[in-house]
Scaffold this motif. Structure first.
Motif, PDB file in Angstrom:
ATOM      1  N   LEU A  85       0.830  -1.209   0.000  1.00  0.00           N
ATOM      2  CA  LEU A  85       0.000   0.000   0.000  1.00  0.00           C
ATOM      3  C   LEU A  85       0.864   1.257   0.000  1.00  0.00           C
ATOM      4  N   GLY A  86       1.941   1.240   0.775  1.00  0.00           N
ATOM      5  CA  GLY A  86       2.814   2.409   0.842  1.00  0.00           C
ATOM      6  C   GLY A  86       3.461   2.720  -0.496  1.00  0.00           C
ATOM      7  N   LEU A  87       4.006   1.700  -1.154  1.00  0.00           N
ATOM      8  CA  LEU A  87       4.646   1.918  -2.450  1.00  0.00           C
ATOM      9  C   LEU A  87       3.627   2.321  -3.510  1.00  0.00           C
ATOM     10  N   THR A  88       2.433   1.732  -3.449  1.00  0.00           N
ATOM     11  CA  THR A  88       1.383   2.108  -4.407  1.00  0.00           C
ATOM     12  C   THR A  88       1.020   3.573  -4.242  1.00  0.00           C
ATOM     13  N   ALA A  89       0.859   4.015  -2.991  1.00  0.00           N
ATOM     14  CA  ALA A  89       0.523   5.415  -2.728  1.00  0.00           C
ATOM     15  C   ALA A  89       1.620   6.349  -3.228  1.00  0.00           C
ATOM     16  N   VAL A  90       2.877   5.981  -2.987  1.00  0.00           N
ATOM     17  CA  VAL A  90       4.003   6.807  -3.446  1.00  0.00           C
ATOM     18  C   VAL A  90       3.996   6.943  -4.965  1.00  0.00           C
TER      19      VAL A  90
END
Length: 249
Positions: A26-31
């Protein structure tokens, strides 16, 4: 078999052991999505200002404002496209952590069977690109077929159900089998894999929930592969893993 696997997979993705892979994905997708937003907005503004300056050389202040508006308009257009982009982007990012997901499922639910073998980095990267291509292709085909009366929504589920079911089942199977063995197993249980793929497509069709699709799909197919393997006589602890490791080098 399918619904039991889906129930377990849905519980898995929100369980404590999954949180590491979940937050990383989720973090990498958001970035990536935020970077796309501001990147496209900046590029639009960068192109718009010189273009409008040539058209309206006597109103530089208005041109600057228009360039800014163009940048934000591009960002707004990207926001509209997020429903299409979020699936492929989350798929390629989450695919980097699929082996982590598979290991958790195998260890927690099937401790009697040795853990499968994770793919080396290069084959794993190729698989990530392949997942990205499959999701893009599936959604493009479904988008085109939406224009054909009578099949529209059904096309989305059939195309994505087949492609996603095939790719994720073979991923789960190849942790224990060679690629040829994984494809042969999928062929013997083609209908079961396709129906499970339809569940994945349904997951993909739900806004916001679809960002969890790769993790759900991986967990679902790990469960399904383990249950199918039992019908085939079971996975012999250690032996299948060793064979897969020898093939992958």
């Amino acid at each position: 078999m399918i619904f039991a696997s889906a129930r377990l997979a849905f519980a898995d993705i929100f369980s404590a052991p999954f949180r590491g892979a979940l937050w990383k994905a989720l973090g990498l997708t958001a970035v990536v999505l935020v970077a796309l937003w501001f990147g496209i907005a900046a590029i639009a503004e960068w192109f718009a200002v010189p273009f409008l300056s040539n058209l309206f050389p006597d109103v530089p202040a208005w041109v600057d404002q228009a360039g800014t508006l163009a940048g934000w308009a591009a960002g707004f257009a990207l926001a509209i496209l997020l429903a299409f982009l979020i699936g492929p982007i989350s798929a390629v990012i989450a695919s980097l952590f699929l082996d982590d997901v598979a290991e958790v499922v195998e260890a927690n639910t099937y401790p009697e069977v040795s853990a499968g073998t994770a793919m080396p980095f290069v084959p794993g990267l190729i698989l990530s690109v392949k997942f990205f291509g499959v999701v893009i292709l599936g959604n493009l085909l479904a988008l085109i077929l939406l224009l054909v009366p009578g099949i529209n929504i059904a096309a989305f589920f059939v195309v994505n159900g087949y492609l996603l079911g095939r790719e994720y089942f073979e991923f789960a199977a190849m942790r224990y089998r060679t690629e040829a063995e994984a494809k042969a197993l999928r062929g013997r249980y083609g209908t079961t894999v396709f129906l499970a793929g339809l569940l994945i497509a349904g997951f993909l069709a739900v806004p916001l929930l679809n960002i969890f699709t790769p993790l759900f799909a991986a967990a679902l197919m790990v469960h399904l592969h383990q249950r199918v393997s039992r019908k085939e006589g079971g996975l012999i602890p250690g032996e299948a893993t060793s064979a897969a490791r020898m093939v992958r080098g």
